[in-house]
Design an enzyme around this catalytic site. Structure first.
Site, PDB file in Angstrom:
ATOM      1  CB  SER A   1      50.342 -17.044  34.245  1.00  0.00           C
ATOM      2  OG  SER A   1      50.638 -15.658  34.111  1.00  0.00           O
ATOM      3  CD  GLU A   2      54.295 -14.452  37.268  1.00  0.00           C
ATOM      4  OE1 GLU A   2      54.035 -13.295  37.641  1.00  0.00           O
ATOM      5  OE2 GLU A   2      53.648 -15.456  37.668  1.00  0.00           O
ATOM      6  CB  VAL A   3      56.280 -21.509  36.002  1.00  0.00           C
ATOM      7  CG1 VAL A   3      56.963 -21.074  37.287  1.00  0.00           C
ATOM      8  CG2 VAL A   3      54.834 -21.932  36.246  1.00  0.00           C
ATOM      9  NE  ARG A   4      50.255 -23.317  33.692  1.00  0.00           N
ATOM     10  CZ  ARG A   4      48.987 -23.697  33.846  1.00  0.00           C
ATOM     11  NH1 ARG A   4      48.050 -23.202  33.043  1.00  0.00           N
ATOM     12  NH2 ARG A   4      48.648 -24.557  34.782  1.00  0.00           N
ATOM     13  CG  LEU A   5      54.346 -16.491  30.382  1.00  0.00           C
ATOM     14  CD1 LEU A   5      54.151 -15.030  30.779  1.00  0.00           C
ATOM     15  CD2 LEU A   5      53.742 -16.745  29.010  1.00  0.00           C
TER      16      LEU A   5
END
Length: 273
Positions: A146-150
């Protein structure tokens, strides 16, 4: 210190991580269900401590890593990560390196590590899982990068996840941040076995039985063998693998194992989990 002389292993740990050793198997549990076992500083520190204690016990032949509650691990503690945004670059690097060192500690551990995944693993939780040697997941579990959404990337976990997924699949999953079902995770190679939640413990026990039937020294040699042959040309590997098998064939463990096979008996190291 001989940790087996201590009656209550849990008393040695904080509430963040629980450690139980039953004969040849160490069971390490992430025990912060209220935070979905997020990888905060305390949990990381306690997990390092648990691994050190297991490593010091010569009787342990395998490790099971699992999470208490509904999740395996929700990944990095976002509150702690948000605070890091205001820290110095050096402090940021040290913090990230500490988490990466934890994954490396698991991935290079002296005994096989089996991940028992009953619930979701997200971000750093996937990295923690991917660092293990064998991953058994419930079919109700799911996974996500989920990192890219952060606004960040799965940097520290990437060596362990790319090794399992391959570059193309890893890039797609890192970019889309889509939820990955247990069935898809099995197809991608992110996990090794998927079973119903009711069958999870039985499946883990089956893996442990296989590991406890292997020669303890042979198990320790396997990881180094795989890393060596995957990182050097074949011509070099032929020489180094010949040296390795020549050395191991002369050990007492190998002599016992081959004699037991020929005589249809069981080596002394075979244990039940």
């Amino acid at each position: 210190m001989d940790w087996r002389q201590v009656g209550d292993y849990n008393a040695l740990m904080s509430s963040a991580v629980q450690l139980k050793i039953d004969d040849a198997v160490a069971r390490v549990t992430l025990a912060r269900p209220e935070s979905r076992n997020a990888l905060g500083p305390e949990l990381i520190s306690e997990l390092f401590s648990a691994l050190e204690r297991v490593d010091a016990d010569p009787e342990v032949r395998a490790v099971v890593l699992t999470g208490e509650g509904s999740a395996f691990s929700a990944g990095a503690d976002l509150r702690a990560m948000r605070e890091m945004a205001d820290a110095t670059p050096d402090r940021n690097r040290r913090d990230a390196r500490e988490m990466g060192s934890l994954f490396h500690r698991i991935g290079s551990f002296s005994r096989p590590v089996v991940a028992r995944v009953a619930g979701p693993a997200i971000g750093g939780g996937v990295g923690l899982m991917a660092a293990c040697d064998v991953i058994v997941a419930a079919d109700s579990a799911f996974f996500a990068f989920s990192e890219v959404r952060l606004g960040i990337v799965p940097a520290v976990i990437s060596p362990f996840c790319v090794r399992r997924l391959g570059p193309a699949v890893a890039a797609r999953l890192f970019m889309t941040a889509r939820r990955i079902t247990a069935t898809d995770a099995l197809r991608y190679g992110l996990v090794d076995e998927v079973v119903s939640p009711e069958a999870l413990d039985s499946a883990v026990d089956t893996v442990l039985a296989d590991l406890l039937a292997a020669g303890p020294n042979a198990l320790r040699e396997v990881r180094g063998l795989v890393e060596m042959v995957s990182s050097i040309p074949v011509e070099q590997a032929l020489d180094r693998t010949a040296e390795l098998i020549a050395r191991l064939r002369a050990t007492d463990e190998a002599r016992e194992g081959m004699n037991a096979f020929l005589n249809k008996t069981r080596p002394s190291w075979v244990r039940k989990c």
